[in-house]
Design a protein around this motif. Structure first.
Motif, PDB file in Angstrom:
ATOM      1  N   SER A 121      -3.230  -2.506   1.499  1.00 25.15           N
ATOM      2  CA  SER A 121      -2.618  -3.835   1.381  1.00 25.15           C
ATOM      3  C   SER A 121      -1.464  -3.724   0.384  1.00 25.15           C
ATOM      4  O   SER A 121      -1.364  -2.729  -0.353  1.00 25.15           O
ATOM      5  CB  SER A 121      -3.646  -4.846   0.857  1.00 25.15           C
ATOM      6  N   GLU A 122      -0.613  -4.737   0.333  1.00 22.61           N
ATOM      7  CA  GLU A 122       0.487  -4.738  -0.631  1.00 22.61           C
ATOM      8  C   GLU A 122      -0.056  -4.682  -2.061  1.00 22.61           C
ATOM      9  O   GLU A 122       0.500  -3.995  -2.918  1.00 22.61           O
ATOM     10  CB  GLU A 122       1.387  -5.962  -0.442  1.00 22.61           C
ATOM     11  N   GLU A 123      -1.137  -5.380  -2.304  1.00 18.53           N
ATOM     12  CA  GLU A 123      -1.745  -5.384  -3.639  1.00 18.53           C
ATOM     13  C   GLU A 123      -2.269  -3.988  -4.006  1.00 18.53           C
ATOM     14  O   GLU A 123      -2.105  -3.532  -5.138  1.00 18.53           O
ATOM     15  CB  GLU A 123      -2.881  -6.407  -3.697  1.00 18.53           C
ATOM     16  N   GLU A 124      -2.884  -3.312  -3.042  1.00 11.73           N
ATOM     17  CA  GLU A 124      -3.387  -1.957  -3.292  1.00 11.73           C
ATOM     18  C   GLU A 124      -2.236  -0.987  -3.561  1.00 11.73           C
ATOM     19  O   GLU A 124      -2.344  -0.122  -4.436  1.00 11.73           O
ATOM     20  CB  GLU A 124      -4.216  -1.470  -2.105  1.00 11.73           C
ATOM     21  N   LYS A 125      -1.152  -1.133  -2.820  1.00 15.68           N
ATOM     22  CA  LYS A 125       0.020  -0.280  -3.044  1.00 15.68           C
ATOM     23  C   LYS A 125       0.541  -0.470  -4.460  1.00 15.68           C
ATOM     24  O   LYS A 125       0.826   0.503  -5.171  1.00 15.68           O
ATOM     25  CB  LYS A 125       1.141  -0.612  -2.052  1.00 15.68           C
ATOM     26  N   GLU A 126       0.692  -1.714  -4.865  1.00 16.42           N
ATOM     27  CA  GLU A 126       1.199  -2.020  -6.203  1.00 16.42           C
ATOM     28  C   GLU A 126       0.261  -1.475  -7.273  1.00 16.42           C
ATOM     29  O   GLU A 126       0.713  -0.862  -8.248  1.00 16.42           O
ATOM     30  CB  GLU A 126       1.395  -3.529  -6.374  1.00 16.42           C
ATOM     31  N   THR A 127      -1.030  -1.663  -7.096  1.00 20.47           N
ATOM     32  CA  THR A 127      -2.014  -1.155  -8.054  1.00 20.47           C
ATOM     33  C   THR A 127      -1.933   0.368  -8.146  1.00 20.47           C
ATOM     34  O   THR A 127      -1.934   0.930  -9.251  1.00 20.47           O
ATOM     35  CB  THR A 127      -3.439  -1.596  -7.656  1.00 20.47           C
TER      36      THR A 127
END
Length: 147
Positions: A121-127
């Motif tokens: 997910s976009e959140e996982e990528k950012e994390t």
């Protein structure tokens, strides 16, 4: 947990090796191997920097940098010009030949990133990026303190 699964160094090494292989295959027809595209990419960001600064920027030893630069120079992707302020140093510049393949180099690198982030997910990528950046800073700080 499985001991192999907990080995951060093992996973980073695996990603590093496979990434070099993948991008190297994409650029093979340009006679650019896995150890050279990172120098081109750095020069796309900082064209004209001194060879020593390039080593520092990439955190790669001067000998390895010299070999890669020599190969890129022989293949007419870069030129080295004696620094006007320090005649012992060289500034490294991209040639038109290197600039023409910039989109291809960048595309190959981005394709590898896309492969790594498949199913994220976009959140996982950012994390993931935040955590890797922190690891990189920790490594740099530790190695700088050791010198």
């Amino acid at each position: 947990m499985n001991e192999n699964r907990n080995s951060v160094a093992r996973w980073i090494s695996l990603l590093h090796r496979h990434g070099h292989e993948y991008v190297g295959r994409q650029l093979k027809k340009y006679n650019i191997n896995k150890g050279q595209y990172i120098f081109l990419n750095a020069l796309y960001k900082k064209d004209g920097i001194r060879q020593e600064e390039l080593s520092d920027y990439l955190k790669i030893d001067k000998g390895t940098t010299a070999k890669a630069i020599k190969k890129l120079e022989d293949d007419e992707y870069i030129i080295r010009i004696v620094d006007k302020k320090d005649k012992r140093a060289y500034n490294v510049y991209l040639t038109d030949k290197a600039l023409k393949i910039k989109p291809t180099v960048r595309k190959a690198m981005m394709a590898w990133t896309d492969i790594l982030f498949l199913g994220f997910s976009e959140e996982e990528k950012e994390t993931a990026l935040v955590l890797l950046e922190r690891m990189g800073k920790n490594a740099t700080t530790t190695n700088d303190a050791a010198h």
